[in-house]
Write a protein that holds these residues in place. Structure first.
Motif, PDB file in Angstrom:
ATOM      1  N   VAL A 107     -10.227  -5.833  -7.420  1.00 41.81           N
ATOM      2  CA  VAL A 107      -9.045  -5.276  -6.777  1.00 41.81           C
ATOM      3  C   VAL A 107      -8.825  -6.044  -5.481  1.00 41.81           C
ATOM      4  O   VAL A 107      -9.719  -6.123  -4.636  1.00 41.81           O
ATOM      5  N   ILE A 108      -7.646  -6.645  -5.349  1.00 43.53           N
ATOM      6  CA  ILE A 108      -7.295  -7.417  -4.163  1.00 43.53           C
ATOM      7  C   ILE A 108      -6.185  -6.700  -3.424  1.00 43.53           C
ATOM      8  O   ILE A 108      -5.207  -6.247  -4.039  1.00 43.53           O
ATOM      9  N   VAL A 109      -6.332  -6.580  -2.118  1.00 43.32           N
ATOM     10  CA  VAL A 109      -5.335  -5.897  -1.293  1.00 43.32           C
ATOM     11  C   VAL A 109      -4.674  -6.915  -0.373  1.00 43.32           C
ATOM     12  O   VAL A 109      -5.358  -7.626   0.367  1.00 43.32           O
ATOM     13  N   GLU A 110      -3.355  -7.015  -0.455  1.00 44.28           N
ATOM     14  CA  GLU A 110      -2.599  -7.859   0.465  1.00 44.28           C
ATOM     15  C   GLU A 110      -1.914  -6.960   1.482  1.00 44.28           C
ATOM     16  O   GLU A 110      -1.181  -6.045   1.111  1.00 44.28           O
ATOM     17  N   THR A 111      -2.159  -7.218   2.757  1.00 42.49           N
ATOM     18  CA  THR A 111      -1.622  -6.352   3.802  1.00 42.49           C
ATOM     19  C   THR A 111      -0.637  -7.119   4.674  1.00 42.49           C
ATOM     20  O   THR A 111      -0.441  -8.327   4.527  1.00 42.49           O
ATOM     21  N   SER A 112      -0.041  -6.405   5.607  1.00 40.91           N
ATOM     22  CA  SER A 112       0.966  -6.975   6.505  1.00 40.91           C
ATOM     23  C   SER A 112       0.369  -8.069   7.385  1.00 40.91           C
ATOM     24  O   SER A 112      -0.830  -8.063   7.703  1.00 40.91           O
ATOM     25  N   ALA A 113       1.216  -9.009   7.805  1.00 38.04           N
ATOM     26  CA  ALA A 113       0.780 -10.058   8.727  1.00 38.04           C
ATOM     27  C   ALA A 113       0.550  -9.511  10.129  1.00 38.04           C
ATOM     28  O   ALA A 113      -0.132 -10.147  10.941  1.00 38.04           O
ATOM     29  N   ASP A 114       1.103  -8.335  10.413  1.00 36.19           N
ATOM     30  CA  ASP A 114       0.910  -7.712  11.714  1.00 36.19           C
ATOM     31  C   ASP A 114      -0.500  -7.108  11.780  1.00 36.19           C
ATOM     32  O   ASP A 114      -0.831  -6.239  10.960  1.00 36.19           O
TER      33      ASP A 114
ATOM     34  N   GLY B 173      -4.445  -0.659   9.578  1.00 36.57           N
ATOM     35  CA  GLY B 173      -4.157   0.679   9.077  1.00 36.57           C
ATOM     36  C   GLY B 173      -3.977   0.716   7.580  1.00 36.57           C
ATOM     37  O   GLY B 173      -4.475   1.623   6.902  1.00 36.57           O
ATOM     38  N   ASP B 174      -3.249  -0.279   7.039  1.00 29.87           N
ATOM     39  CA  ASP B 174      -3.037  -0.356   5.590  1.00 29.87           C
ATOM     40  C   ASP B 174      -4.367  -0.504   4.854  1.00 29.87           C
ATOM     41  O   ASP B 174      -4.604   0.156   3.836  1.00 29.87           O
ATOM     42  N   LEU B 175      -5.217  -1.389   5.375  1.00 33.62           N
ATOM     43  CA  LEU B 175      -6.493  -1.642   4.706  1.00 33.62           C
ATOM     44  C   LEU B 175      -7.385  -0.408   4.738  1.00 33.62           C
ATOM     45  O   LEU B 175      -8.009  -0.059   3.730  1.00 33.62           O
ATOM     46  N   ALA B 176      -7.424   0.264   5.871  1.00 42.40           N
ATOM     47  CA  ALA B 176      -8.235   1.482   5.964  1.00 42.40           C
ATOM     48  C   ALA B 176      -7.737   2.544   4.982  1.00 42.40           C
ATOM     49  O   ALA B 176      -8.540   3.220   4.320  1.00 42.40           O
ATOM     50  N   PHE B 177      -6.419   2.673   4.871  1.00 48.50           N
ATOM     51  CA  PHE B 177      -5.833   3.644   3.939  1.00 48.50           C
ATOM     52  C   PHE B 177      -6.221   3.314   2.500  1.00 48.50           C
ATOM     53  O   PHE B 177      -6.661   4.184   1.738  1.00 48.50           O
ATOM     54  N   VAL B 178      -6.066   2.034   2.107  1.00 50.18           N
ATOM     55  CA  VAL B 178      -6.360   1.639   0.727  1.00 50.18           C
ATOM     56  C   VAL B 178      -7.843   1.839   0.423  1.00 50.18           C
ATOM     57  O   VAL B 178      -8.210   2.335  -0.651  1.00 50.18           O
ATOM     58  N   LEU B 179      -8.728   1.473   1.364  1.00 51.14           N
ATOM     59  CA  LEU B 179     -10.164   1.639   1.133  1.00 51.14           C
ATOM     60  C   LEU B 179     -10.525   3.116   0.970  1.00 51.14           C
ATOM     61  O   LEU B 179     -11.350   3.476   0.114  1.00 51.14           O
ATOM     62  N   ASP B 180      -9.917   3.980   1.780  1.00 53.22           N
ATOM     63  CA  ASP B 180     -10.173   5.412   1.633  1.00 53.22           C
ATOM     64  C   ASP B 180      -9.700   5.916   0.271  1.00 53.22           C
ATOM     65  O   ASP B 180     -10.383   6.716  -0.384  1.00 53.22           O
ATOM     66  N   GLU B 181      -8.525   5.452  -0.159  1.00 47.07           N
ATOM     67  CA  GLU B 181      -7.997   5.883  -1.448  1.00 47.07           C
ATOM     68  C   GLU B 181      -8.865   5.380  -2.598  1.00 47.07           C
ATOM     69  O   GLU B 181      -9.094   6.096  -3.583  1.00 47.07           O
ATOM     70  N   MET B 182      -9.360   4.155  -2.490  1.00 47.06           N
ATOM     71  CA  MET B 182     -10.209   3.624  -3.558  1.00 47.06           C
ATOM     72  C   MET B 182     -11.549   4.333  -3.586  1.00 47.06           C
ATOM     73  O   MET B 182     -12.127   4.551  -4.658  1.00 47.06           O
ATOM     74  N   THR B 183     -12.060   4.707  -2.413  1.00 51.38           N
ATOM     75  CA  THR B 183     -13.291   5.498  -2.381  1.00 51.38           C
ATOM     76  C   THR B 183     -13.084   6.831  -3.091  1.00 51.38           C
ATOM     77  O   THR B 183     -13.954   7.298  -3.833  1.00 51.38           O
ATOM     78  N   ALA B 184     -11.918   7.436  -2.890  1.00 47.17           N
ATOM     79  CA  ALA B 184     -11.602   8.701  -3.555  1.00 47.17           C
ATOM     80  C   ALA B 184     -11.533   8.538  -5.073  1.00 47.17           C
ATOM     81  O   ALA B 184     -11.764   9.499  -5.818  1.00 47.17           O
TER      82      ALA B 184
ATOM     83  N   PRO C 261       0.803  -1.227   0.000  1.00 46.92           N
ATOM     84  CA  PRO C 261       0.000   0.000   0.000  1.00 46.92           C
ATOM     85  C   PRO C 261       0.835   1.276   0.000  1.00 46.92           C
ATOM     86  O   PRO C 261       0.336   2.336  -0.366  1.00 46.92           O
ATOM     87  N   ALA C 262       2.113   1.187   0.399  1.00 48.34           N
ATOM     88  CA  ALA C 262       2.960   2.380   0.472  1.00 48.34           C
ATOM     89  C   ALA C 262       3.422   2.847  -0.910  1.00 48.34           C
ATOM     90  O   ALA C 262       3.831   3.993  -1.078  1.00 48.34           O
ATOM     91  N   VAL C 263       3.392   1.953  -1.903  1.00 43.99           N
ATOM     92  CA  VAL C 263       3.785   2.318  -3.259  1.00 43.99           C
ATOM     93  C   VAL C 263       2.670   3.158  -3.888  1.00 43.99           C
ATOM     94  O   VAL C 263       1.489   2.969  -3.602  1.00 43.99           O
TER      95      VAL C 263
END
Length: 215
Positions: A178-185, A191-202, A156-158
């Protein structure tokens, strides 16, 4: 659903590349499992699989075996759709060192596939990192009739947003999933998933399913 794009790199239980019948059986079985897992209202699904095989050691014998297996794969997906009324499409994932690597190699290798059922699973992170011009590369593939069935976000950082926006900018969107792979932590993953979902909503995307947070 992932058919193990990285499994071609070796391992005791991997089904081999697409020159081997084991890969065909493995991926058709995944398609059968997927149609049983789809929500009741869904009539389509997608799986991702490896970029045919590793470039090293690839020869004419393997190429002919792949052509046979892809023909059988397409026939198996068609039969599945006829029997259960649900269609499954499969995307082959380009990547470094694979037969499918650059856009040109991907187009050349997949020219004769059944384009109604088979296409590309595009890892946006790899595309941004390795392709000189990701947007032109996508155009090269779609102009050749290949579908980007699945767009994969593995980091998600890219800066994946411009590439996904380009996929969605045509009169008809050029990707279905669209598939999102996030950290194992768990903390970072949320946090990564929330960020990506917000960006995709935009970008104007509307979430159809609740995100799966299972590891």
């Amino acid at each position: 659903m992932s058919g193990g794009p990285d499994a071609e790199d070796g391992g005791e239980n991997t089904p081999g590349d697409w020159s081997e019948a084991a890969r065909l059986r493995h991926t058709l079985e995944l398609a059968r499992i997927l149609v049983d897992l789809l929500p009741a209202e869904e009539v389509r699904g997608a799986i991702a699989t490896c970029g045919l095989g590793l470039r090293e050691g690839w020869d004419e014998t393997k190429e002919k075996a792949v052509a046979r297996n892809l023909g059988r794969f397409s026939g198996g997906l068609a039969d599945l759709a006829w029997r259960v009324g649900r269609a499954v499409r499969a995307g082959f994932q380009p990547g470094p060192g694979r037969v499918l690597d650059s856009p040109e190699e991907t187009v050349a290798a997949l020219t004769r596939i059944d384009k109604d059922r088979l296409g590309v699973c595009l890892d946006l992170t790899t595309t941004i990192r390795d392709w000189p011009d990701p947007q032109a590369g996508i155009d090269r593939m779609t102009d050749a009739g290949l579908s980007v069935i699945t767009a994969l976000i593995t980091d998600p950082a890219v800066a994946w947003q411009p590439v996904l926006r380009h996929l969605l900018a045509a009169d008809t969107a050029r990707t279905e999933y669209v598939i999102v792979e996030t950290s194992a932590d768990p903390g970072q993953s949320a946090g990564d998933l929330a960020f990506v979902l917000d960006e995709m909503t935009a970008l104007g995307l509307v979430r159809e399913q609740e995100p799966c947070t299972a590891p």
